[in-house]
Design a protein around this motif. Sequence first.
Motif, PDB file in Angstrom:
ATOM      1  N   UNK A  10       0.829  -1.209   0.000  1.00  0.00           N
ATOM      2  CA  UNK A  10       0.000   0.000   0.000  1.00  0.00           C
ATOM      3  C   UNK A  10       0.862   1.257   0.000  1.00  0.00           C
ATOM      4  N   UNK A  11       1.954   1.230   0.773  1.00  0.00           N
ATOM      5  CA  UNK A  11       2.841   2.382   0.792  1.00  0.00           C
ATOM      6  C   UNK A  11       3.473   2.643  -0.580  1.00  0.00           C
ATOM      7  N   UNK A  12       3.866   1.576  -1.249  1.00  0.00           N
ATOM      8  CA  UNK A  12       4.445   1.721  -2.589  1.00  0.00           C
ATOM      9  C   UNK A  12       3.425   2.297  -3.572  1.00  0.00           C
ATOM     10  N   UNK A  13       2.201   1.817  -3.476  1.00  0.00           N
ATOM     11  CA  UNK A  13       1.148   2.307  -4.379  1.00  0.00           C
ATOM     12  C   UNK A  13       0.863   3.781  -4.128  1.00  0.00           C
ATOM     13  N   UNK A  14       0.765   4.162  -2.845  1.00  0.00           N
ATOM     14  CA  UNK A  14       0.474   5.556  -2.518  1.00  0.00           C
ATOM     15  C   UNK A  14       1.607   6.465  -2.967  1.00  0.00           C
ATOM     16  N   UNK A  15       2.860   6.057  -2.689  1.00  0.00           N
ATOM     17  CA  UNK A  15       4.000   6.879  -3.103  1.00  0.00           C
ATOM     18  C   UNK A  15       4.086   7.002  -4.622  1.00  0.00           C
ATOM     19  N   UNK A  16       3.710   5.932  -5.322  1.00  0.00           N
ATOM     20  CA  UNK A  16       3.731   5.982  -6.785  1.00  0.00           C
ATOM     21  C   UNK A  16       2.639   6.915  -7.311  1.00  0.00           C
ATOM     22  N   UNK A  17       1.468   6.858  -6.708  1.00  0.00           N
ATOM     23  CA  UNK A  17       0.363   7.700  -7.166  1.00  0.00           C
ATOM     24  C   UNK A  17       0.592   9.169  -6.843  1.00  0.00           C
ATOM     25  N   UNK A  18       1.334   9.463  -5.779  1.00  0.00           N
ATOM     26  CA  UNK A  18       1.594  10.843  -5.395  1.00  0.00           C
ATOM     27  C   UNK A  18       2.857  11.413  -6.028  1.00  0.00           C
ATOM     28  N   UNK A  19       3.521  10.634  -6.850  1.00  0.00           N
ATOM     29  CA  UNK A  19       4.738  11.097  -7.505  1.00  0.00           C
ATOM     30  C   UNK A  19       4.382  12.174  -8.533  1.00  0.00           C
ATOM     31  N   UNK A  20       4.882  13.372  -8.341  1.00  0.00           N
ATOM     32  CA  UNK A  20       4.576  14.497  -9.240  1.00  0.00           C
ATOM     33  C   UNK A  20       5.578  14.619 -10.377  1.00  0.00           C
ATOM     34  N   UNK A  21       6.596  13.785 -10.412  1.00  0.00           N
ATOM     35  CA  UNK A  21       7.609  13.837 -11.467  1.00  0.00           C
ATOM     36  C   UNK A  21       7.634  12.537 -12.262  1.00  0.00           C
ATOM     37  N   UNK A  22       6.466  12.029 -12.571  1.00  0.00           N
ATOM     38  CA  UNK A  22       6.368  10.766 -13.293  1.00  0.00           C
ATOM     39  C   UNK A  22       5.491  10.979 -14.523  1.00  0.00           C
ATOM     40  N   UNK A  23       6.067  11.181 -15.707  1.00  0.00           N
ATOM     41  CA  UNK A  23       5.249  11.395 -16.917  1.00  0.00           C
ATOM     42  C   UNK A  23       4.345  10.211 -17.232  1.00  0.00           C
ATOM     43  N   UNK A  24       4.805   8.998 -16.933  1.00  0.00           N
ATOM     44  CA  UNK A  24       3.987   7.814 -17.214  1.00  0.00           C
ATOM     45  C   UNK A  24       2.694   7.842 -16.414  1.00  0.00           C
ATOM     46  N   UNK A  25       2.807   8.198 -15.118  1.00  0.00           N
ATOM     47  CA  UNK A  25       1.617   8.280 -14.281  1.00  0.00           C
ATOM     48  C   UNK A  25       0.691   9.406 -14.744  1.00  0.00           C
ATOM     49  N   UNK A  26       1.281  10.537 -15.155  1.00  0.00           N
ATOM     50  CA  UNK A  26       0.453  11.639 -15.675  1.00  0.00           C
ATOM     51  C   UNK A  26      -0.297  11.221 -16.933  1.00  0.00           C
ATOM     52  N   UNK A  27       0.334  10.426 -17.767  1.00  0.00           N
ATOM     53  CA  UNK A  27      -0.335   9.968 -18.987  1.00  0.00           C
ATOM     54  C   UNK A  27      -1.518   9.067 -18.647  1.00  0.00           C
ATOM     55  N   UNK A  28      -1.326   8.177 -17.695  1.00  0.00           N
ATOM     56  CA  UNK A  28      -2.414   7.283 -17.297  1.00  0.00           C
ATOM     57  C   UNK A  28      -3.556   8.084 -16.692  1.00  0.00           C
ATOM     58  N   UNK A  29      -3.225   9.067 -15.841  1.00  0.00           N
ATOM     59  CA  UNK A  29      -4.271   9.923 -15.263  1.00  0.00           C
ATOM     60  C   UNK A  29      -5.018  10.679 -16.361  1.00  0.00           C
TER      61      UNK A  29
END
Length: 568
Positions: A10-29
């Motif tokens: 859960x901690x890994x998932x939360x830290x990954x979702x709150x990462x503001x410097x991740x273009x891959x996550x921004x694309x998915x969002x």
Amino acid sequence: MVARWNFTLRQLCVSRLLDSKNPSLDTIKMQVYFDMNYTSREEFLEEHHRVLESRLGSVLREITDNRACAREELESLYRKVVSYMLLRSGLGSPTDIKIVREATAALQSVFPQAELGTFLTLSKKNKERQLKDLSMLVTGIRLFNQDCGKGGEGIDDLPAILREAIPATTQHIDSQLQIAQDLAYRYTAILEKVTENPLMSMELQSYMLKEALYNVRQYEIFLQTILSDIIICAQEVEMMIKQLGAHLEQLKMTVKSKTAVPTSQVFPIFIALSNLWTSFQDETVLVSVLSNLTAHLEQFLGAHELLFPEKVMQDLLNEVTVKTDVYRIKEHMEDRVHLVDFRKQEWLFPETTANFDKLLIQYRGFCAYTFATTDGLLLPGNPAIGILKHKEKYYTFSTRSAAYSFAENPENYIDLIREKAKKNAELIQLLELHQHFETLIPYSQMKDVDKHIKPITKSETGTQTDTHILQPTIVRSYEWNEWELRRKAIKLANLRQKVTHSVQTDLSHMRRENCSQVYPSKDTSTQSMREGSTRVPRPQIYIAGLRGGQAKTSYGVRVNLTRAVDET
């Protein structure tokens, strides 16, 4: 132990979702947001009309279910009808006294209050239909009065508003699209340089550049989708403005200075005006929604300035030629595939294929070979080189050499692309790879599918068979008991020896009905080959002297006057 692992996960998932410097996550969002908020033009208008009808449902029921009898009740019902007209048309607030008076006057010209009694006798469905027709007539009358300068209180000039809003929205989308394309061209140029210089990839985090490239390419695709809808809106608005002017001019020519005009001439034009104005309202809402959607998509581009500021980009672009997609296509326009080099593959070209521009290209038109061999570099494919048809799917390539290499073993490169998409989940939607992953379905296609799709591992099943599938064939005379059969046989034997007697009384004597049947005589004739007849002379024999005379003895004299046969 399991609890600790769950907590760590859960901690890994939360830290990954709150990462503001991740273009891959921004694309998915960005993909999730676009799928949740964008619908096609037809679906949006259908849903918009459904919502409007549901909001008017309570007011409509108050009118159709009303059983007013007294004068005050009828007046209250008429006011509700006026409010319903205003709410349905959207031409002003039902709380503004000036707007209510204008709408009431328009309604009284086509539906006086004295006709409420007849209206209340109708069925509910007929009431709803008549209210809808009256609302359209009132809307058309008010629009005509506004054009004539005799009314139009609370009516916005939607054609003028749309003529200003659509170009402004288009200009904003074009500017954002230009920014995204410039970023994509620069990222692509740097990644090409990294591909040619492996030592540079060790110093630079090339995977971050690729994720940033995916981000701006996805943003570019979404903007192009919105821009195409805005262009359709602009075309529809221009066409409707011409129709609106034509209908108003036709009304003016019909009415002129006449004191009375047949309803059969003006009512259809009023209804047409109402439908046009509803279309203007739909386009206004659609443009507003698309504009808001564009503004909200910008928030998913924040990682670019943090990861690759302008100074860093200038250093990376040193001695690098930035090429646009159009330039890349023109650069290899003459490098076409030679059909003689391929015996089994089928290649399509613009001059030999009908509807060439409408073919559904795989991977959104990006070069499949380059993406597979450079670990995810996106280069636009050039359809002029030739489109490969493989298993009813179409592929484009950036160069002729890439086309030749891919055609040698297409399945190998398709597998490489699939494996790359497993590592970068945003590529599934960016390149439209849903067909390669059975458990993934776009949100826009999940309307008729359960939203929580899970793989089925176990299931309980059952079957049931009817007791009597065919019609029952029960023989009622069947008897299985041997003694019962013997009893029936003895009974039949006794009946054979019985004699039936009958007695006739005086009351029934000679009272039964008798009938007989005869054959009436009929005329018969025969026909021969030649018609002929024979006739014998008619005997004419007379006896004279039967009356006697003066003498006592009378003598009869027989006189034969029959004609001879040859004389007849």
